[in-house]
Design a protein around this motif. Structure first.
Motif, PDB file in Angstrom:
ATOM      1  N   ARG A  16      40.796   7.540  49.653  1.00 35.05           N
ATOM      2  CA  ARG A  16      39.986   8.606  49.050  1.00 35.05           C
ATOM      3  C   ARG A  16      40.194   9.851  49.889  1.00 35.05           C
ATOM      4  O   ARG A  16      39.927   9.855  51.096  1.00 35.05           O
ATOM      5  CB  ARG A  16      38.521   8.207  49.042  1.00 35.05           C
ATOM      6  CG  ARG A  16      37.636   9.270  48.412  1.00 35.05           C
ATOM      7  CD  ARG A  16      36.192   8.841  48.408  1.00 35.05           C
ATOM      8  NE  ARG A  16      35.365   9.860  47.795  1.00 35.05           N
ATOM      9  CZ  ARG A  16      34.055   9.893  47.874  1.00 35.05           C
ATOM     10  NH1 ARG A  16      33.411   8.943  48.522  1.00 35.05           N
ATOM     11  NH2 ARG A  16      33.365  10.850  47.298  1.00 35.05           N
ATOM     12  N   GLU A  17      40.658  10.919  49.246  1.00 33.67           N
ATOM     13  CA  GLU A  17      40.959  12.143  49.979  1.00 33.67           C
ATOM     14  C   GLU A  17      40.361  13.343  49.261  1.00 33.67           C
ATOM     15  O   GLU A  17      40.518  13.495  48.049  1.00 33.67           O
ATOM     16  CB  GLU A  17      42.475  12.302  50.095  1.00 33.67           C
ATOM     17  CG  GLU A  17      42.908  13.439  50.965  1.00 33.67           C
ATOM     18  CD  GLU A  17      44.410  13.446  51.205  1.00 33.67           C
ATOM     19  OE1 GLU A  17      44.833  14.161  52.118  1.00 33.67           O
ATOM     20  OE2 GLU A  17      45.153  12.744  50.495  1.00 33.67           O
ATOM     21  N   SER A  54      31.905  13.191  49.741  1.00 40.51           N
ATOM     22  CA  SER A  54      33.149  13.140  50.504  1.00 40.51           C
ATOM     23  C   SER A  54      33.289  14.472  51.234  1.00 40.51           C
ATOM     24  O   SER A  54      33.293  15.528  50.606  1.00 40.51           O
ATOM     25  CB  SER A  54      34.330  12.932  49.564  1.00 40.51           C
ATOM     26  OG  SER A  54      35.530  12.852  50.283  1.00 40.51           O
ATOM     27  N   GLY A  58      38.382  15.583  53.930  1.00 39.16           N
ATOM     28  CA  GLY A  58      38.129  14.218  54.391  1.00 39.16           C
ATOM     29  C   GLY A  58      39.135  13.221  53.840  1.00 39.16           C
ATOM     30  O   GLY A  58      39.681  13.387  52.758  1.00 39.16           O
ATOM     31  N   ALA A  60      39.664   8.804  53.740  1.00 41.51           N
ATOM     32  CA  ALA A  60      39.092   7.495  54.057  1.00 41.51           C
ATOM     33  C   ALA A  60      39.905   6.407  53.378  1.00 41.51           C
ATOM     34  O   ALA A  60      40.264   6.534  52.207  1.00 41.51           O
ATOM     35  CB  ALA A  60      37.642   7.423  53.598  1.00 41.51           C
ATOM     36  N   ASN A  61      40.222   5.359  54.122  1.00 43.66           N
ATOM     37  CA  ASN A  61      40.813   4.153  53.548  1.00 43.66           C
ATOM     38  C   ASN A  61      39.661   3.250  53.154  1.00 43.66           C
ATOM     39  O   ASN A  61      38.810   2.942  53.981  1.00 43.66           O
ATOM     40  CB  ASN A  61      41.711   3.455  54.566  1.00 43.66           C
ATOM     41  CG  ASN A  61      42.959   4.254  54.854  1.00 43.66           C
ATOM     42  OD1 ASN A  61      43.679   4.624  53.936  1.00 43.66           O
ATOM     43  ND2 ASN A  61      43.214   4.531  56.116  1.00 43.66           N
ATOM     44  N   VAL A  62      39.629   2.840  51.903  1.00 42.83           N
ATOM     45  CA  VAL A  62      38.502   2.076  51.384  1.00 42.83           C
ATOM     46  C   VAL A  62      39.004   0.761  50.804  1.00 42.83           C
ATOM     47  O   VAL A  62      40.020   0.723  50.107  1.00 42.83           O
ATOM     48  CB  VAL A  62      37.757   2.878  50.295  1.00 42.83           C
ATOM     49  CG1 VAL A  62      36.568   2.107  49.764  1.00 42.83           C
ATOM     50  CG2 VAL A  62      37.332   4.241  50.829  1.00 42.83           C
TER      51      VAL A  62
END
Length: 108
Positions: A16-17, A54, A58, A60-62
């Motif tokens: 998620r970016e 978010s 940002g 995040a590896n989810v």
């Protein structure tokens, strides 16, 4: 996982970016099964996750556990992630909210 029966659990990972310079606000993510690479809200839905804000710039590896949709017919599917499917987040680019795994998933 590359195969599983309808109703079984699989693990799904995605990145998620937020490329913007402002927080995104809350949004919804859904995991969907499609027979093609064009994911729409009419494709079979495995799970829904309501996401918190978010942060700007940002990343995040989810990873999450999701079920293969109950009643999904036997066949080969692309598993995709749709974020902001309800259009809650105002974005400069609305075309980058879908991603899919190039490895096909088989429902026996």
């Amino acid at each position: 996982n590359t195969s599983g029966a309808a109703g079984s659990a699989i693990n799904v990972g995605y990145v998620r970016e937020n490329l913007g310079n402002a927080n995104s606000g809350p949004t919804r993510l859904s995991i969907r099964w499609s027979t093609d690479t064009v994911f729409t809200a009419s494709d079979a839905q495995g799970c829904i996750v309501d996401l918190a804000n978010s942060p700007a710039n940002g990343l995040a590896n989810v990873f999450l556990a999701c079920s293969v949709p109950a009643g999904l017919a036997s066949g080969t599917y692309h598993v995709g992630v749709m974020i902001d499917e309800l259009g809650d987040v105002t974005e400069i680019n609305e075309t980058n909210n879908v991603a899919f795994d190039p490895v096909l998933f088989t429902v026996p």
